[in-house]
Scaffold this motif. Structure first.
Motif, mmCIF file in Angstrom:
data_model
loop_
_atom_site.group_PDB
_atom_site.id
_atom_site.type_symbol
_atom_site.label_atom_id
_atom_site.label_comp_id
_atom_site.label_asym_id
_atom_site.label_seq_id
_atom_site.Cartn_x
_atom_site.Cartn_y
_atom_site.Cartn_z
ATOM 1 N N GLU A 85 0.835 -1.199 0.000
ATOM 2 C CA GLU A 85 0.000 0.000 0.000
ATOM 3 C C GLU A 85 0.870 1.250 0.000
ATOM 4 N N ARG A 86 1.907 1.245 0.807
ATOM 5 C CA ARG A 86 2.770 2.422 0.924
ATOM 6 C C ARG A 86 3.519 2.693 -0.379
ATOM 7 N N VAL A 87 4.093 1.657 -0.970
ATOM 8 C CA VAL A 87 4.852 1.834 -2.208
ATOM 9 C C VAL A 87 3.935 2.324 -3.327
ATOM 10 N N MET A 88 2.733 1.772 -3.397
ATOM 11 C CA MET A 88 1.794 2.221 -4.425
ATOM 12 C C MET A 88 1.370 3.661 -4.184
ATOM 13 N N LYS A 89 1.222 4.062 -2.936
ATOM 14 C CA LYS A 89 0.854 5.441 -2.624
ATOM 15 C C LYS A 89 1.960 6.399 -3.057
ATOM 16 N N ILE A 90 3.211 6.036 -2.770
ATOM 17 C CA ILE A 90 4.332 6.886 -3.178
ATOM 18 C C ILE A 90 4.429 6.927 -4.702
ATOM 19 N N GLY A 91 4.200 5.788 -5.354
ATOM 20 C CA GLY A 91 4.181 5.772 -6.818
ATOM 21 C C GLY A 91 3.119 6.693 -7.378
ATOM 22 N N GLU A 92 1.959 6.712 -6.747
ATOM 23 C CA GLU A 92 0.872 7.591 -7.175
ATOM 24 C C GLU A 92 1.258 9.060 -7.011
ATOM 25 N N VAL A 93 1.887 9.384 -5.883
ATOM 26 C CA VAL A 93 2.288 10.772 -5.622
ATOM 27 C C VAL A 93 3.231 11.288 -6.702
ATOM 28 N N PHE A 94 4.133 10.419 -7.197
ATOM 29 C CA PHE A 94 5.138 10.842 -8.164
ATOM 30 C C PHE A 94 4.798 10.439 -9.600
ATOM 31 N N GLY A 95 3.581 9.967 -9.824
ATOM 32 C CA GLY A 95 3.202 9.562 -11.174
ATOM 33 C C GLY A 95 3.958 8.349 -11.665
ATOM 34 N N LYS A 96 4.315 7.462 -10.754
ATOM 35 C CA LYS A 96 5.076 6.262 -11.101
ATOM 36 C C LYS A 96 4.330 4.996 -10.674
ATOM 37 N N GLU A 97 3.043 4.967 -10.942
ATOM 38 C CA GLU A 97 2.239 3.819 -10.531
ATOM 39 C C GLU A 97 2.716 2.519 -11.187
ATOM 40 N N GLN A 98 3.035 2.580 -12.486
ATOM 41 C CA GLN A 98 3.472 1.365 -13.183
ATOM 42 C C GLN A 98 4.801 0.864 -12.631
ATOM 43 N N GLU A 99 5.706 1.794 -12.373
ATOM 44 C CA GLU A 99 7.007 1.410 -11.807
ATOM 45 C C GLU A 99 6.837 0.811 -10.421
ATOM 46 N N ALA A 100 5.936 1.374 -9.633
ATOM 47 C CA ALA A 100 5.691 0.850 -8.289
ATOM 48 C C ALA A 100 5.120 -0.560 -8.350
ATOM 49 N N GLN A 101 4.178 -0.787 -9.255
ATOM 50 C CA GLN A 101 3.588 -2.118 -9.374
ATOM 51 C C GLN A 101 4.616 -3.139 -9.843
ATOM 52 N N ALA A 102 5.462 -2.742 -10.804
ATOM 53 C CA ALA A 102 6.507 -3.645 -11.284
ATOM 54 C C ALA A 102 7.494 -3.980 -10.171
ATOM 55 N N LEU A 103 7.823 -2.972 -9.374
ATOM 56 C CA LEU A 103 8.734 -3.170 -8.248
ATOM 57 C C LEU A 103 8.181 -4.204 -7.277
ATOM 58 N N LEU A 104 6.921 -4.065 -6.941
ATOM 59 C CA LEU A 104 6.281 -5.002 -6.013
ATOM 60 C C LEU A 104 6.133 -6.392 -6.627
ATOM 61 N N ASP A 105 5.792 -6.446 -7.901
ATOM 62 C CA ASP A 105 5.660 -7.748 -8.566
ATOM 63 C C ASP A 105 6.993 -8.492 -8.539
ATOM 64 N N ASN A 106 8.075 -7.787 -8.823
ATOM 65 C CA ASN A 106 9.398 -8.420 -8.814
ATOM 66 C C ASN A 106 9.778 -8.897 -7.421
ATOM 67 N N PHE A 107 9.455 -8.086 -6.410
ATOM 68 C CA PHE A 107 9.766 -8.470 -5.032
ATOM 69 C C PHE A 107 9.007 -9.735 -4.637
ATOM 70 N N HIS A 108 7.722 -9.782 -4.934
ATOM 71 C CA HIS A 108 6.922 -10.942 -4.539
ATOM 72 C C HIS A 108 7.307 -12.195 -5.347
ATOM 73 N N GLU A 109 7.736 -12.000 -6.580
ATOM 74 C CA GLU A 109 8.204 -13.147 -7.362
ATOM 75 C C GLU A 109 9.483 -13.713 -6.741
ATOM 76 N N LYS A 110 10.406 -12.822 -6.364
ATOM 77 C CA LYS A 110 11.622 -13.273 -5.697
ATOM 78 C C LYS A 110 11.293 -13.961 -4.373
ATOM 79 N N LEU A 111 10.322 -13.407 -3.656
ATOM 80 C CA LEU A 111 9.925 -13.974 -2.378
ATOM 81 C C LEU A 111 9.425 -15.407 -2.544
ATOM 82 N N GLU A 112 8.571 -15.634 -3.541
ATOM 83 C CA GLU A 112 8.035 -16.981 -3.758
ATOM 84 C C GLU A 112 9.137 -17.973 -4.116
#
Length: 255
Positions: A85-112
């Motif tokens: 939620e926090r990363v997506m909120k910061i992405g929204e503030v800076f107009g980087k929603e796609q980058e934020a989502q990609a960042l989280l997707d990569n993190f969760h893929e590595k986690l799995e």
């Protein structure tokens, strides 16, 4: 940016000023040379005004109230927002929603992939304790949100602590830790133990109680730097995930 600087670094944003950064933080090098604005919980308003920010990110509602009249200020209360939620909120503030989502997707893929690796070795069935302290007593981490690797170990990887600690962890919604004497410490130590350390930390190598603990005797003690493990931004969590998994596998393979 006051605290959670690594969220900005991970999104490719370099602030003009930031709250104080520990030397051993995962993102310290990326923020070299920018203005120090005081601690994140006691910011220096004069220093913040001096850098003439277009936007201030405040890590708590308290700091938001202190700084909101200096420049447009966005509260990102880190204790009340989950990482995604926090990363997506910061992405929204800076107009980087796609980058934020990609960042989280990569993190969760590595986690799995990390969980699968640990599961195949049987490590996910082992217990883990996180401690910090010295010769007379130890801080024993009993929360998923305390730093020192606790969020990666207990929340994201889903590893369990010994039962005496796990009952507390399951009921905690805040960052907490309790102190126990060295005499009873063995009751709290699991199959693996992470010890948060800093320059000048006590040397316990000659302590008989410490050396009687099976995890210590059998090489399953992992030292994790205080500075490195203090932060809970997405950049730091990603680096902590790499560290924790590598060290757990290495300690397991020593058997």
């Amino acid at each position: 940016m006051l605290y959670l600087q690594g969220d900005l670094v991970a999104l490719g944003i370099k602030p003009v000023g930031t709250s104080s950064v520990f030397e051993g933080a995962a993102f310290a090098e990326e923020l070299g040379g920018i203005e120090d604005l005081g601690s994140w919980y006691e910011p220096n308003p004069e220093a913040i005004m001096a850098v003439k920010p277009d936007l201030i990110i405040a890590a708590s509602e308290e700091t938001y109230e202190i700084l909101k009249d200096i420049a447009p200020t966005v509260p990102i209360p880190y204790e009340k927002m989950a990482t995604d939620e926090r990363v997506m909120k910061i992405g929204e503030v800076f107009g980087k929603e796609q980058e934020a989502q990609a960042l989280l997707d990569n993190f969760h893929e590595k986690l799995e992939k990390s969980k699968q690796q640990l599961d195949e070795l049987g490590i996910l069935d082992k217990t883990v304790t996180i401690i910090e302290g010295g010769k007379k007593e130890m801080a024993v981490i009993d929360s998923k949100l305390y730093g020192r690797g606790s969020q990666i170990i207990y929340e994201y990887l889903g590893l369990k602590a010994p039962e005496i600690l796990q009952k507390k962890i399951d009921g905690r919604e805040k960052a907490t830790g309790g102190f126990v004497s060295l005499e009873v410490l063995p009751e709290y130590i699991g199959d693996f133990v992470f010890r948060s350390v800093w320059d000048g930390a006590d040397d316990l190598s000659d302590n008989p109680i410490w050396n009687s603990i099976p995890a210590i005797k059998e090489g399953r003690l992992i030292e994790i730097g205080f500075d490195f493990s203090y932060y809970s931004d997405i950049y730091s969590l990603d680096k902590q995930l790499d560290f924790v998994v590598e060290k757990l596998v290495s300690a397991y393979e020593k058997k």
